[in-house]
Scaffold this motif. Sequence first.
Motif: not given
Length: 323
Positions: A213-228
């Motif tokens: 469950r991605i609740v850490d905003t820093r991990v969210q940011a990294a995942v979004k960067l990966m997708e982009e």
Amino acid sequence: MIGTFADEQHFDILVLPETNLILIASVIEPLRAANRIAGRALYRWTLFSPNGQPVETTAGIPIPVSASFRPGQETDPLFVLSSYNWKKGATRELKFQLSRTARHRTLIAGIETGSFILADTSLLDGFSATTHWEDFEDFSTAYPQVNMIRERFVIDGKRITTGGSLPTLDLMLELIRRAHGYSLALEVSRLFIYEQERTRGDLLQVPAIGKMRIVDTRVQAAVKLMEETVETPLPLARLARRAGISARHLQDLFNDVMGVAPREHYLALRLNAARRKVIETRATFADIAAATGFNSASAFSRSYRAHYRESPSDTRRRLKAKT
């Protein structure tokens, strides 16, 4: 057992009356999606009811079944689905059938109040289990011989239990991951994104695999960067810097939150994008490799085969043969 399934796995699914429609979908739809994404039948399932009649769900929509539940010596995993009034459905005959079939099954899963039925049949004695949070205390009091754990789902040897519809979806993603790898489980999860968070006007996708469950905003940011940046993958240090933390910290966070290293998640995103291009386009493998961050067609093919158990050429030949 789990994690050592053959290429095609069959599930028997016993649905009791007054089961939620979404609970049934939470079991079946991830399997259907895995088949569609893989381009072949990884999973099959057969639906049963206690009497062979269509199951009346809580939504008033009847679910057709193949037959009445009359088990013999089948070894396939058995899922017992129930939502409301489980005691009404847990007849003496049904519990006898469950006790008998449990001797042969590779595993039995109690889905939502299906966990009560398994416990009432003594099939959870000595196992760890969970159930819906509203019923947790009642369950613990009624069945002290079961080690209750406050988790969304629990896998303990030959027994599985879940705490509701969305935890069941999590469970199915975890089973897909164990049997067919993180890449496929991630792609299936992206079809069933059900948690979203709005940040600076962007709609962040929050996938879920197993208990992730991605609740850490820093991990969210990294995942979004990966997708982009699938086409031009960023080094870990740069990803971490843009997420506002050190590379080591991001590595630790990813392992804690996602259960995998950042590079494994990044590679899964790239391979899933590549697989869609292999299936849906006529692009050359060299072009697909370049579009998904691989430095050569051979490097792409090796990674593809390692994750999907076939080469890109095999995938295209197999799909062409089906048309």
